[in-house]
Scaffold this active site. Structure first.
Site, PDB file in Angstrom:
ATOM      1  N   CYS A 114      83.377  32.941  11.037  1.00 24.02           N
ATOM      2  CA  CYS A 114      82.112  33.842  10.969  1.00 24.02           C
ATOM      3  C   CYS A 114      82.365  35.422  10.537  1.00 24.02           C
ATOM      4  CB  CYS A 114      81.622  33.911  12.455  1.00 24.02           C
ATOM      5  SG  CYS A 114      80.955  32.233  12.708  1.00 24.02           S
ATOM      6  N   HIS A 250      76.388  39.879  12.272  1.00 25.67           N
ATOM      7  CA  HIS A 250      76.541  38.444  11.932  1.00 25.67           C
ATOM      8  C   HIS A 250      75.574  37.934  12.939  1.00 25.67           C
ATOM      9  CE1 HIS A 250      77.871  34.253  12.299  1.00 25.67           C
ATOM     10  NE2 HIS A 250      78.552  34.428  13.351  1.00 25.67           N
ATOM     11  N   ASN A 280      72.947  30.312  13.188  1.00 27.88           N
ATOM     12  CA  ASN A 280      74.502  30.788  13.008  1.00 27.88           C
ATOM     13  C   ASN A 280      74.787  29.861  11.387  1.00 27.88           C
ATOM     14  OD1 ASN A 280      77.069  31.758  12.560  1.00 27.88           O
ATOM     15  ND2 ASN A 280      77.505  31.456  14.747  1.00 27.88           N
TER      16      ASN A 280
END
Ligand code: UT7
Length: 323
Positions: A114, A250, A280
């Protein structure tokens, strides 16, 4: 004169298929209400059968080229941040290079899950400020739907597919914080935390595997480490949270985003939020949020931004840039 890596274009691509939370109620003991309340996610996009990470990345790259008014011939390098490349090798980046029709320069992947886009921006910045290249296409692209265990309600409702792309270009600056471009970078990892977020398979073990996460544990690390890396990157250039216009975080969980903003002393008015629409998307989440934030009219030329991300590894970091 200081060389700076300045944003010359931004773009994104999301697969057509939009899956609302309610879709998961049919097969899992979950609810739209739980997913919204615990994560802030309302819907996500999933790639179609046969649509790969390099396909998504190429569409995002083309959008960034259009935004910049450039062609693939204008690029010296291409970096893809991904944990879900089409094949074990060649890299997703060389596949995108071919799909764009780019015959010069070089391309490679960066894998920091990520946090991948932050690590990729740091790489691009280093290539530019050292004078090795003039223009770099930096892409975050993922098809996390391919590594979901659809029977695990604690993970499969959280992730989505997508791609975002940014073109960074060498420009001369004065060396102070008024310059456009990347002003500061902070990168970190600690492999001792590998067991709280990982895929339980891979090439070297001759397996494919699914994403596994101890959500509560990752959550516990996230706010503290994200606020710390942002403060470190800002501190390197004598700035703090109150100096910035936008946090572009993020997009994993709205509660992490809110907690990090609070710790940095900023209100949610200073945060670009897309988690409700994308879920996500791992390495794609920051360039997606940058592209959407610009399209919404939130991010404007001259604004000071902090991007920050954390993911499997653990790996985390932040980049401070003036748009
Ligand atoms: O991008 C990489 C970084 N990743 C992240 O940042 C993710 C970090 N973690 C999180 O975002 C949150 O921890 C989650 C959204 C994953 C979970 O939220 P939580 O508030 O930490 O919930 P929890 O894991 O403590 O679970 C609470 C309850 C549990 O039930 P019991 O044990 O209290 O009876 C879970 O079994 O919620 C249950 N649960 C669900 N219930 C309905 C877990 N998933 C679901 C679900 N639907 N989908």
């Amino acid at each position: 004169m200081t060389k700076r890596a300045v944003v010359a274009g931004i773009g994104h691509y999301l697969p057509e298929r939009v899956v609302p939370n309610s879709e998961f109620e049919k097969s899992l003991d979950t609810s739209d209400e739980w997913i919204r309340a615990r994560s802030g996610i309302e819907r996500r996009h999933f790639a179609a059968e046969g649509q790969t990470t390099s396909n998504l990345a190429t569409q995002a790259a083309q959008a960034a080229l259009d935004d910049a008014g450039l062609t693939p011939d204008d690029l010296d390098a291409l970096i893809v941040a991904t944990s879900t490349a089409d094949l074990t090798f060649p890299s997703a980046a060389t596949m995108v290079q071919a799909q764009l029709g780019m015959r010069q320069g070089f391309a490679f992947d960066v894998q920091a899950v990520c946090a991948g886009f932050v690590f990729a921006m740091a790489n691009a910045n280093a290539l530019i400020v050292s004078g090795q290249v003039k223009r770099v296409m930096v892409i975050g692209a993922e098809t996390f739907s391919r590594i979901m265990d659809w029977t695990d309600r604690s993970t499969c409702v959280l992730f989505g597919d997508g791609a975002g792309a940014m073109i960074l270009e060498a420009q001369d600056g004065t060396g102070d914080n008024a310059d456009r471009g990347i002003l500061s970078v902070d990168l970190n990892s600690d492999g001792n935390y590998r067991d709280i977020l990982y895929v339980d398979g891979g090439v070297s073990t001759n397996t494919t595997g699914y994403l596994r996460m101890e959500g509560k544990e990752v959550f516990r690390h996230a706010i503290e480490k994200l606020a710390a890396t942002a403060a470190t990157a800002l501190g390197k250039i004598g700035l703090s949270g109150s100096d910035i216009d936008w946090i572009v975080p993020h997009q994993a969980n709205i509660r992490i985003i809110q907690g990090t903003a609070r710790k940095m002393g900023l209100s949610m008015d200073n945060v670009v939020v897309t988690v409700q629409d994308h879920g996500n998307t791992s390495a794609a989440s920051i360039p997606l949020a940058l592209s959407v934030g610009k399209a919404r009219g939130q991010i404007k030329t001259g604004d000071l931004l902090v991007t920050e991300a954390i993911g499997g590894g653990l790996a985390w970091g932040s980049v401070v840039l003036r748009w």
